[in-house]
Design a protein around this motif. Structure first.
Motif, PDB file in Angstrom:
ATOM      1  N   GLN A  56     -25.004   6.949   1.436  1.00 25.39           N
ATOM      2  CA  GLN A  56     -26.461   6.984   1.357  1.00 25.39           C
ATOM      3  C   GLN A  56     -27.062   5.605   1.618  1.00 25.39           C
ATOM      4  N   TYR A  96     -27.192   5.093   5.227  1.00 23.80           N
ATOM      5  CA  TYR A  96     -28.371   5.729   5.829  1.00 23.80           C
ATOM      6  C   TYR A  96     -29.581   4.806   5.751  1.00 23.80           C
ATOM      7  N   ILE A  97     -29.795   4.253   4.549  1.00 24.90           N
ATOM      8  CA  ILE A  97     -31.007   3.438   4.385  1.00 24.90           C
ATOM      9  C   ILE A  97     -30.884   2.134   5.179  1.00 24.90           C
ATOM     10  N   ILE A 101     -32.054   3.092   8.499  1.00 26.61           N
ATOM     11  CA  ILE A 101     -33.512   3.260   8.488  1.00 26.61           C
ATOM     12  C   ILE A 101     -34.214   1.906   8.508  1.00 26.61           C
ATOM     13  N   ALA A 141     -39.604   7.433   5.256  1.00 24.87           N
ATOM     14  CA  ALA A 141     -38.206   7.884   5.231  1.00 24.87           C
ATOM     15  C   ALA A 141     -37.350   6.952   4.379  1.00 24.87           C
ATOM     16  N   ARG A 142     -37.664   5.653   4.430  1.00 25.15           N
ATOM     17  CA  ARG A 142     -36.924   4.698   3.590  1.00 25.15           C
ATOM     18  C   ARG A 142     -37.146   4.988   2.116  1.00 25.15           C
ATOM     19  N   SER A 145     -37.996   7.859   0.738  1.00 22.35           N
ATOM     20  CA  SER A 145     -37.314   9.124   0.409  1.00 22.35           C
ATOM     21  C   SER A 145     -35.813   8.907   0.258  1.00 22.35           C
ATOM     22  N   GLN A 146     -35.252   8.086   1.145  1.00 27.68           N
ATOM     23  CA  GLN A 146     -33.816   7.814   1.078  1.00 27.68           C
ATOM     24  C   GLN A 146     -33.478   6.994  -0.164  1.00 27.68           C
ATOM     25  N   GLN A 147     -34.375   6.106  -0.576  1.00 28.21           N
ATOM     26  CA  GLN A 147     -34.139   5.334  -1.791  1.00 28.21           C
ATOM     27  C   GLN A 147     -34.077   6.253  -3.005  1.00 28.21           C
ATOM     28  N   VAL A 169     -32.994   9.335  -2.932  1.00 26.44           N
ATOM     29  CA  VAL A 169     -31.675   9.971  -2.848  1.00 26.44           C
ATOM     30  C   VAL A 169     -30.607   9.042  -3.422  1.00 26.44           C
TER      31      VAL A 169
END
Length: 438
Positions: free
Chosen positions: A158, A161-162, A165, A206-207, A209-211, A213
């Motif tokens: 995860q 992913y960030i 991003i 999106a960053r 939202s990913q944070q 997660v």
């Protein structure tokens, strides 16, 4: 862009200041120490250890002691019939409030000399149950290690992913700066400006939202470690896959899996239960010994004092003759249970073999794709750098740059996913052999 960089820098500094750096070996050690599931199976093992004794199996003597002292007050009315030299000398005894005392005491011990080897079978079954309990502990340890490792590398994924991003945000910020600069000299329109700003805003969203997660993944990770779910931790690691795992080694070592060993122990336990059940059809011989004391004293009546004491010893035996064939049927049931436990072991091996093959297929496929994904990622990095440069020189449009940006994101996400998939398969394959270590 400078303001955005400063905000990100402040966020990172604040997070690092209050976070604890967590390494995988430390996480596994904490989980093994704090795991409630492991504590439960360890308690079950302690029960088996306590039960594993000849006394629990019935092989040690049984020693008891008893005693009583009763005082009572009674009204006595007795007619004593007797003749002396043919003369009737009968007399009556009448006494109100006469007292009497009965004092008894004794100690006895007994031990089984023979009961069809039932004690021996019970003791052997208890020994196997203790061994089985240890395998259940080993199995739970392997499960905890696998869960912690999988969760740990999921956080790494995860965070990968960030990272992608954030790299894309950097490109979007540069794109917006270029469009603003071009618009300042009349070489770009508002549509390009709005498009660049929207793309940047979407990536920032999106960053965030990913944070979320990542934060929730860390919470789940802390639960596995039985730590406070609101603890702050920081994980800085990469996914390195062991590419030397071979399917033949996994299949050949399935017999070392704690669940398989525990199933084998269950077969042995059921065989001893068979012997215990069969022993019920044999005689039971028991030796007994003891010492008894009895004293009865009364203030009135025909017998004023009666005192007895002394040792005793003897044997007793019980021979089962007929009880409706209950013991015979119980023995048949025990034999069926033994066959079922053997089938359960075969089922476990069958399922684990199938899981090993399917997991290895996924592992092999991920490794093959991983090589291509690594090349694609490197090419995508070069592509986006090239297109960004050409966009600045107005040799590429904003759409071309967006497409290159999306290609980079897809390549980075694919590389991260395949790395995690390969690592997850590796973890599961090693868990199946019972040899998983962080």
């Amino acid at each position: 862009m400078k303001r955005l960089f400063l905000l990100n820098l402040l966020f990172v500094i604040k997070t690092l200041a209050f976070s604890q750096q967590m390494r995988l070996p430390d996480a596994v050690s904490i989980a093994l120490k704090n795991s409630l599931d492991i504590q439960v199976v360890r308690n079950n093992l302690n029960i088996n250890e306590v039960s594993n004794s000849y006394g629990f199996a019935g092989g040690l003597p049984l020693v008891t002691a008893s005693g009583s002292d009763n005082e009572q007050s009674v009204n006595i009315k007795q007619k004593i019939s007797q003749k002396i030299n043919g003369i009737d000398t009968s007399y009556n005894i009448i006494r109100n409030g006469a007292t009497s005392n009965q004092l008894t005491g004794g100690a006895s011990g007994s031990i089984v000399l023979f009961n069809g080897l039932r004690i021996v079978s019970t003791k052997r079954a208890l020994e196997e149950m203790e061994k089985q309990g240890q395998e259940y502990v080993n199995s739970q340890i392997q499960n905890v290690i696998a869960s912690v490792m999988t969760s740990y590398y999921d956080i790494v994924r995860q965070q990968g992913y960030i990272k992608t991003i954030k790299q894309s945000i950097t490109v979007s910020s540069q794109k917006l700066d270029i469009v603003k600069a071009q618009q300042g000299v009349g070489l770009a329109n508002n549509a390009d400006l709005f498009q660049a700003q929207l793309e940047l805003n979407n990536m920032i969203q999106a960053r965030e939202s990913q944070q979320l997660v990542i934060d929730q993944a860390k919470t789940n990770f802390l639960v596995l470690l039985t730590l406070k779910p609101d603890s702050l931790i920081e994980i800085s690691d990469t996914i390195v896959v062991d590419k030397s795992v071979a399917l033949g080694d996994i299949i050949n070592n399935l017999s070392t899996n704690p669940d398989v060993i525990a199933a084998d122990e269950q077969i042995k336990i059921n065989r001893f239960i068979e012997k215990q059940t069969a022993a019920q059809r044999y005689p039971t011989i028991r030796a007994t010994a003891g010492y008894n004391y009895s004293r009865n004293q009364a203030s009135a009546g025909q017998t004023l004092l009666n005192q007895q004491y002394g040792p005793l010893a003897g044997f007793n035996f019980v021979i089962p003759i007929y009880n409706g064939s209950i013991y015979k049927r119980q023995q048949k049931i025990a034999e069926i249970n033994t066959r079922n436990s053997a089938l359960q072991k075969d089922i476990i091996i069958r399922n684990y073999s199938s899981d090993a093959v399917k997991t290895f297929q996924a592992y092999s496929s991920s490794l093959i794709q991983l090589e291509t994904a690594q090349k694609n990622f490197e090419l995508a990095q070069k592509l986006i750098a090239l297109v960004l440069q050409q966009f600045q020189l107005r040799q590429k449009t904003i759409v071309d740059l967006t497409v290159a940006q999306q290609t980079f994101e897809t390549a980075a996400f694919t590389l991260t996913n395949l790395s995690y998939a390969s690592k997850s398969s590796e973890i599961e394959l090693k868990r199946l052999t019972g040899k998983l270590t962080p």
